[in-house]
Structures are given as structure tokens and as C-alpha cells.
Motif scaffolding. Structure first.
Motif, PDB file in Angstrom:
ATOM      1  N   ILE A 171       0.843  -1.206   0.000  1.00  0.00           N
ATOM      2  CA  ILE A 171       0.000   0.000   0.000  1.00  0.00           C
ATOM      3  C   ILE A 171       0.875   1.251   0.000  1.00  0.00           C
ATOM      4  O   ILE A 171       0.596   2.218  -0.724  1.00  0.00           O
ATOM      5  N   ALA A 172       1.935   1.240   0.812  1.00  0.00           N
ATOM      6  CA  ALA A 172       2.856   2.387   0.848  1.00  0.00           C
ATOM      7  C   ALA A 172       3.477   2.607  -0.529  1.00  0.00           C
ATOM      8  O   ALA A 172       3.626   3.755  -0.986  1.00  0.00           O
ATOM      9  N   ASN A 173       3.821   1.526  -1.215  1.00  0.00           N
ATOM     10  CA  ASN A 173       4.389   1.639  -2.560  1.00  0.00           C
ATOM     11  C   ASN A 173       3.372   2.216  -3.547  1.00  0.00           C
ATOM     12  O   ASN A 173       3.738   2.984  -4.436  1.00  0.00           O
ATOM     13  N   VAL A 174       2.089   1.831  -3.392  1.00  0.00           N
ATOM     14  CA  VAL A 174       1.040   2.373  -4.267  1.00  0.00           C
ATOM     15  C   VAL A 174       0.904   3.877  -4.046  1.00  0.00           C
ATOM     16  O   VAL A 174       0.796   4.654  -5.007  1.00  0.00           O
ATOM     17  N   VAL A 175       0.898   4.309  -2.772  1.00  0.00           N
ATOM     18  CA  VAL A 175       0.768   5.739  -2.453  1.00  0.00           C
ATOM     19  C   VAL A 175       1.915   6.527  -3.071  1.00  0.00           C
ATOM     20  O   VAL A 175       1.713   7.574  -3.708  1.00  0.00           O
ATOM     21  N   ILE A 176       3.138   6.022  -2.918  1.00  0.00           N
ATOM     22  CA  ILE A 176       4.307   6.715  -3.468  1.00  0.00           C
ATOM     23  C   ILE A 176       4.277   6.692  -4.997  1.00  0.00           C
ATOM     24  O   ILE A 176       4.603   7.679  -5.658  1.00  0.00           O
ATOM     25  N   ALA A 177       3.847   5.559  -5.577  1.00  0.00           N
ATOM     26  CA  ALA A 177       3.762   5.446  -7.040  1.00  0.00           C
ATOM     27  C   ALA A 177       2.753   6.436  -7.613  1.00  0.00           C
ATOM     28  O   ALA A 177       2.988   7.041  -8.665  1.00  0.00           O
ATOM     29  N   LEU A 178       1.627   6.629  -6.925  1.00  0.00           N
ATOM     30  CA  LEU A 178       0.614   7.583  -7.392  1.00  0.00           C
ATOM     31  C   LEU A 178       1.182   8.992  -7.455  1.00  0.00           C
ATOM     32  O   LEU A 178       0.834   9.784  -8.334  1.00  0.00           O
ATOM     33  N   ASN A 179       2.071   9.312  -6.533  1.00  0.00           N
ATOM     34  CA  ASN A 179       2.670  10.645  -6.523  1.00  0.00           C
ATOM     35  C   ASN A 179       3.722  10.813  -7.619  1.00  0.00           C
ATOM     36  O   ASN A 179       4.055  11.938  -7.985  1.00  0.00           O
ATOM     37  N   ILE A 200       2.888   2.865 -11.298  1.00  0.00           N
ATOM     38  CA  ILE A 200       1.612   2.630 -10.617  1.00  0.00           C
ATOM     39  C   ILE A 200       1.122   1.216 -10.897  1.00  0.00           C
ATOM     40  O   ILE A 200       0.644   0.518  -9.991  1.00  0.00           O
ATOM     41  N   GLY A 201       1.242   0.772 -12.150  1.00  0.00           N
ATOM     42  CA  GLY A 201       0.800  -0.579 -12.524  1.00  0.00           C
ATOM     43  C   GLY A 201       1.551  -1.656 -11.759  1.00  0.00           C
ATOM     44  O   GLY A 201       0.954  -2.636 -11.293  1.00  0.00           O
ATOM     45  N   GLU A 202       2.866  -1.499 -11.627  1.00  0.00           N
ATOM     46  CA  GLU A 202       3.668  -2.471 -10.878  1.00  0.00           C
ATOM     47  C   GLU A 202       3.247  -2.506  -9.414  1.00  0.00           C
ATOM     48  O   GLU A 202       3.198  -3.578  -8.791  1.00  0.00           O
ATOM     49  N   ALA A 203       2.924  -1.323  -8.847  1.00  0.00           N
ATOM     50  CA  ALA A 203       2.481  -1.268  -7.452  1.00  0.00           C
ATOM     51  C   ALA A 203       1.104  -1.912  -7.297  1.00  0.00           C
ATOM     52  O   ALA A 203       0.852  -2.618  -6.314  1.00  0.00           O
ATOM     53  N   VAL A 204       0.216  -1.675  -8.267  1.00  0.00           N
ATOM     54  CA  VAL A 204      -1.128  -2.261  -8.202  1.00  0.00           C
ATOM     55  C   VAL A 204      -1.062  -3.786  -8.283  1.00  0.00           C
ATOM     56  O   VAL A 204      -1.800  -4.495  -7.588  1.00  0.00           O
ATOM     57  N   LEU A 205      -0.167  -4.315  -9.114  1.00  0.00           N
ATOM     58  CA  LEU A 205      -0.023  -5.778  -9.224  1.00  0.00           C
ATOM     59  C   LEU A 205       0.316  -6.408  -7.881  1.00  0.00           C
ATOM     60  O   LEU A 205      -0.086  -7.538  -7.592  1.00  0.00           O
ATOM     61  N   SER A 206       1.036  -5.684  -7.043  1.00  0.00           N
ATOM     62  CA  SER A 206       1.452  -6.244  -5.752  1.00  0.00           C
ATOM     63  C   SER A 206       0.297  -6.356  -4.765  1.00  0.00           C
ATOM     64  O   SER A 206       0.428  -7.039  -3.749  1.00  0.00           O
ATOM     65  N   VAL A 207      -0.843  -5.685  -5.037  1.00  0.00           N
ATOM     66  CA  VAL A 207      -1.993  -5.774  -4.130  1.00  0.00           C
ATOM     67  C   VAL A 207      -3.131  -6.573  -4.768  1.00  0.00           C
ATOM     68  O   VAL A 207      -4.279  -6.475  -4.350  1.00  0.00           O
ATOM     69  N   CYS A 208      -2.784  -7.357  -5.791  1.00  0.00           N
ATOM     70  CA  CYS A 208      -3.788  -8.174  -6.491  1.00  0.00           C
ATOM     71  C   CYS A 208      -3.446  -9.650  -6.418  1.00  0.00           C
ATOM     72  O   CYS A 208      -2.265 -10.020  -6.339  1.00  0.00           O
TER      73      CYS A 208
END
Length: 586
Positions: free
Chosen positions: A348-356, A363-371
Motif C-alpha cells: 500500500i505504501a508503494n502504491v501511495v508513493i507510485a501515485l505521486n 503505478i501498474g507495478e504497485a497495483v499488481l502487488s496488491v492483487c
């Protein structure tokens, strides 16, 4: 609800089952739910089916991972039309659950409830020491009614030959999740544990207050909480003042402070506690302005609480802290909570940082980690589709984003690519979206992502271990150093292979499996056509070159008939595929 509701006979179950089937058919519930159409009709059907289904609809309205935003908005309109239990029934339930009478436990007890819902009703009361509490008493036989209705609903679906035919909604999975949520809802012990944990982690975090749970007076169907002062936070949102006046300036300052507090506390729940309130709607957050006496008492209690906390952490020094403003925020209702693992928090922390970073691939790589992957995933195709989808949102302010619609579109995109957001993530996203709706009205200029980024960075820095990272880097360098002497030999072997024409280059096309499947289909159809042509030609020769009714003649006729049947099946199959593809294109 009366004693007659406690025993459900076989005849009652049969009558109830017939009613469920009739309502399902009359309101076209299955088709509407599968295709997420006619939400109003679906809501009316739930109201016809009674308390269990109304509660199920209310739970569904908190699950944007299962239903569309239109359904969520409609199911939020569901109201509990529940008959109030009389005092004798309440008294009997309390005695059966606690082993004591109401008179023995409380100094005062309001016989008339101030609220009643599908699961239970709530009364004001006072403990023997004068503490004001609220007592939630479950209706008789609620558990049996819920289990019976869920079993009958599953049976009704099988009788109606229900087979799910939707890519976005898995109705069987939805029913299982709904069953779990309903059974947790009627298990007061779950809410007791959640309330105690949330109280320990968040009570007196700044202006945040949480009601104390009195476990000694609670039981399986009885919940006793501290009574809290305040009104729904929507009353603060609705307050106005004359523009460009001191009153307007003070009100704006209060709203901004409350908005910032809500965001910071929620992020603390996520990144530090890993335990968050999953349903922070306005009815579950109270705003209370302290009068002078309450403020003095609260400050005295705050000093004692702060001192005890420092002693507990072996920090004797006491720092002078800024006084809190004269108002408090109170969280209520801990039936629906979210729990996160450290690994998931990292993602989740990686997704937040990726969005910024505003980089679609990151962002796609971060989203894959929460799926979770439900099939083969074409990652490049997912990155491309996610980039096209999310780019417009990256240019919008948080206040302009419809989080319910955004989450539903993300879930649809993920499922299209054989990905499924983890349930904890969808629950977190839903809670974040609900809170954002409150914050956006209090302080439209506050950017949640700007506040979230420092929390994400702080969390990752806390998790980062410099010593371990240096050791890992050292091992990698050592391994690489060992491989360097053999590099010339490996390069020489590669050149020898290429010189001997033994090198092989493997290319993988986008959607290669689908393309090969299509080619295989075309080849099969060509082969079937050739075989059919040969059978028809051979059958013609057999019919013309033999006497009628002879075995050879009959064989030729059989060949003709078989060919016609196969051709008919091919035509029907082609029409079916055409209609199916046309439906998907829509």
C-alpha cells in the motif's frame, strides 16, 4: 418480535421458501443483480423479503468490490422497519445472556429504546456508579432467522436453476461473503473485541475519542458501551456563517482542523496500527463542542492519561503540549473493521508513493502487488490499459474524484486482466472513499494524497534496514565478482554457437495464446469442411452406383444425413458465437 419467532417449523420454512422464490421472480432479482440493472427494483425486493435481506442489502452497500456505484447509492436507502421488542422480552434476553437481571446491573434503564434495527435495539442506561451507558440487546432468534433465510435463499437459487453468467459479479462468492458478514454482525463478541482494540489504539489521539466497552456487562447478544455526547459530523459540515466575518473565519478554522485530524488519524490506523475503521460514514463519527465544565474535566483526564502513558513507556520526563481545542470527534460502531498484514502495508505504501510519481508503469507495478492472479496475466497489456484509464485521474484534484466509481472501474479493469484486488484493499479503498467524502466537504483544498505521502515514506523508511541492505549488496557484489573470471569463456561459447548456426531466437507476440487459439480454430474448421466435402462426395458416389435399399445405398444415405446434421450444428454454433461476440462488444 415475540416468543413465537424463536421456533421455526418445517412448515414455516416451506412457506418462507415459496415467498422467497415468488419475490425473486416478481422482481426479477437474479437478472437485475447479475447485470447490475434496476437497482430500485432490487431494493424493493429486499424490503419485501424482510429484516435479514434488508441487513444483507445494507452490508452490500458497503462493498464496492461486489456491486456497482448505482447499486451502492440505492441500497443505502434501505431502512430498518423492525418491530420494537417489549421490555419483558428485553429483560428475558438480558437475564439469559448475563445471568443477572437489569435491576441488579443498572441504576436506571430506559424501557423504551432510542434506536432499533434488524439485529437489535439500543437503550440508554446508567451503571450503579453513575456512569452513563448505551445497551444494545439483540432481538430473539435473530441468529436462527439469519441462518434459515440464508439457507433458504441458497436453496431458492438452486430451484430456479441459477447459473452465474457475469464477468464482474460472482454471485456464489458474493453469497458466501454475505453469509460471513451477516454471521459476524450477529456475533456481538466480534464487535466487543474490535471496540476494545480500537479504544486502546485511538482513544485520546488528539481530539479523537472512542467509547469504552464494558465487557463485564456484555455477552453474546448484549453489548454495553460508554454513552458519548455529540451529533453526527454532518451537522458541522452544514454549519455556515456570514462571509468575511470572524465567525466565518473561526468556523473555517474548525472545519480545516477536523478534516486534517480525520485524515491523519485514519492514516495512523492504516500505517501504524494496521487496524482501521472500515465504515467511517457521518453517522459513525460524532462532533461534540465541550462546555466549560467538560473542558476542565477532559483536560484533567488528559493529563492523567498522558502521564500514565509516559510511565508505561518508561519516559518519566513530561513535556508541555499545546492545549487541545474545545471540541472532540467520536468514533462509533466497530462491527466492520479492516486488518492489514505488514506485507500488505508495504504494498500500500508503494502504491501511495507510485501515485505521486504519476508514472503509469510504476503505478501498474504497485497495483499488481496488491492483487491476486486468477489466471494468466499479460502485464504489458495491463500497464497499457491502466495507463489509459488512470491518466485523466492524475490530473484531477482529490475533490473531483468519485471514489466509488473509480474503485468499480479499477475492479472491472483488474478482472478483465485476470486480476482480483485483495479483499482488504477494496475495504480500505471503500473506507478511504467514504472518509474523503466527509473531508472534501470540510476542507475542499486538502489533498489526501499530499497528507498520505509522508506517512507512506515514513513507513517505508521505518521498515528499511540499512545493515541488511548493505549485507545484501555485499553478497551480490561478491557473487558478481566470482562470475567475472568466467565471462570471457561464456562469451566465446556464445560466439561458437552463433557461428555454428545453433542459436535460437524466441519471440513472444502480444496475446500469443489467443492468436494461436484462433488459428487452431480456423484450421479445425477447414479440416471439418474438407472432411464434410469428402463425405458428401463419397455418399453421392455410393448412392448413384448402388441399388435402392442395398447396404451400400443405405451407407450413402447415412453419410448425407450425418453431413446435414454436422452442417446444421456448425451453423447454429456460428450464430451463437456471433451473438455472444456482439453482446461482449456492447
Amino acid at each position: 418480535m415475540t416468543e413465537s419467532a424463536i421456533t421455526i417449523t418445517r412448515k414455516d420454512k416451506r412457506t418462507r421458501l415459496l415467498k422467497i422464490i415468488r419475490v425473486i421472480r416478481n422482481y426479477n432479482m437474479i437478472h437485475n443483480f447479475i447485470h447490475q440493472t434496476n437497482p430500485q427494483q432490487f431494493r424493493e425486493a429486499l424490503e419485501q423479503l424482510g429484516p435479514t435481506f434488508i441487513k444483507a442489502g445494507q452490508i452490500l452497500s458497503t462493498r464496492p468490490d461486489l456491486i456497482s456505484p448505482e447499486y451502492i447509492r440505492e441500497l443505502r436507502k434501505l431502512q430498518d422497519g423492525v418491530q420494537i421488542d417489549d421490555y419483558e422480552t428485553v429483560e428475558k434476553t438480558f437475564r439469559q445472556q448475563t445471568g443477572q437481571t437489569i435491576e441488579e446491573t443498572f441504576a436506571t434503564f430506559d424501557k423504551q429504546p432510542f434506536a432499533s434495527a434488524s439485529i437489535g435495539q439500543t437503550h440508554y442506561a446508567t451503571l450503579k456508579d453513575g456512569t452513563k451507558v448505551v445497551v444494545k440487546i439483540q432481538h430473539p432468534a435473530v441468529e436462527e432467522l439469519v441462518r434459515t433465510d440464508l439457507a433458504l435463499f441458497r436453496k431458492a437459487l438452486s430451484i430456479l436453476k441459477f447459473v452465474p453468467d457475469l464477468e464482474v459479479i460472482d454471485a456464489k462468492e458474493t453469497l458466501d461473503q454475505l453469509r460471513t458478514a451477516l454471521l459476524n454482525e450477529i456475533n456481538t463478541q466480534v464487535e466487543i473485541q474490535n471496540g476494545q482494540e480500537f479504544y486502546r489504539l485511538n482513544n485520546r489521539d488528539g481530539i479523537i475519542r472512542v467509547p469504552k466497552v464494558y465487557q463485564m456487562y456484555s455477552a453474546q447478544k448484549v453489548l454495553v458501551n460508554e454513552a458519548m455526547e455529540g451529533k453526527s459530523i454532518k451537522y458541522l459540515i452544514q454549519q455556515t456563517a456570514e462571509p468575511e466575518t470572524k465567525a466565518a473565519e473561526r468556523l473555517t478554522k474548525v472545519k480545516k482542523y477536523v478534516a486534517h485530524t480525520l485524515v491523519e488519524n485514519f492514516l495512523k490506523q492504516v500505517f501504524e496500527d494496521n487496524f482501521f475503521h472500515a465504515d467511517p460514514h457521518p453517522g459513525n463519527i460524532l462532533f461534540h463542542r465541550l462546555n466549560y465544565r467538560e473542558e476542565i474535566a477532559d483536560q484533567a483526564e488528559e493529563t492523567t492519561h498522558d502521564y500514565q502513558k509516559k510511565i508505561g513507556k518508561h519516559r518519566i520526563e513530561v513535556k508541555t503540549e499545546q492545549a487541545l481545542p474545545p471540541y472532540r470527534l467520536v468514533y462509533l460502531d466497530f462491527g466492520m473493521m479492516g486488518k492489514l498484514t505488514p506485507a500488505l502495508i508495504d504494498s500500500i505504501a508503494n502504491v501511495v508513493i507510485a501515485l505521486n510519481t504519476r508514472n503509469p508503469r510504476t503505478i501498474g507495478e504497485a497495483v499488481l502487488s496488491v492483487c491476486n492472479r486468477t489466471g494468466e496475466v499479460d502485464e504489458e497489456n495491463f500497464y497499457e490499459e491502466l495507463g489509459l484509464f488512470i491518466t485523466p485521474y492524475l490530473k484531477m484534484s482529490v475533490g473531483q474524484i468519485d471514489f466509488a466509481e473509480l474503485l468499480y472501474q479499477i475492479i472491472t479493469l483488474c478482472r478483465k486482466n485476470n486480476l482480483q484486488l485483495k479483499p482488504e484493499i477494496t475495504l480500505l479503498f471503500k473506507a478511504f472513499g467514504t472518509l474523503e467524502g466527509i473531508v472534501a466537504q470540510l476542507d475542499p483544498d486538502l489533498s489526501l494524497m499530499d497528507v498520505a505521502r509522508p506517512f507512506g515514506e515514513k513507513y517505508l523508511k521505518k521498515r528499511f534496514n540499512l545493515r541488511n541492505s548493505i549485507e545484501d549488496l555485499g553478497w551480490q557484489m561478491l557473487t558478481t565478482a566470482k562470475e567475472i573470471p568466467s565471462m570471457p569463456q561464456k562469451i566465446s561459447q556464445l560466439l561458437d554457437i552463433m557461428n555454428a548456426s545453433q542459436a535460437r531466437l524466441t519471440l513472444k507476440l502480444k496475446d500469443q495464446n489467443k492468436l494461436m487459439y484462433r488459428i487452431d480454430q480456423v484450421v479445425n474448421r477447414i479440416m471439418v469442411t474438407i472432411i464434410l466435402a469428402a463425405v458428401i462426395l463419397g455418399s453421392s458416389m455410393l448412392v448413384q452406383g448402388s441399388h435402392e435399399h442395398s447396404p451400400v445405398y443405405n451407407l450413402g444415405v447415412f453419410g448425407f444425413i450425418l453431413s446435414l446434421i454436422v452442417i446444421g450444428l456448425l451453423v447454429i454454433g456460428g450464430i451463437h458465437r456471433h451473438l455472444r461476440d456482439k453482446k461482449h462488444l456492447k
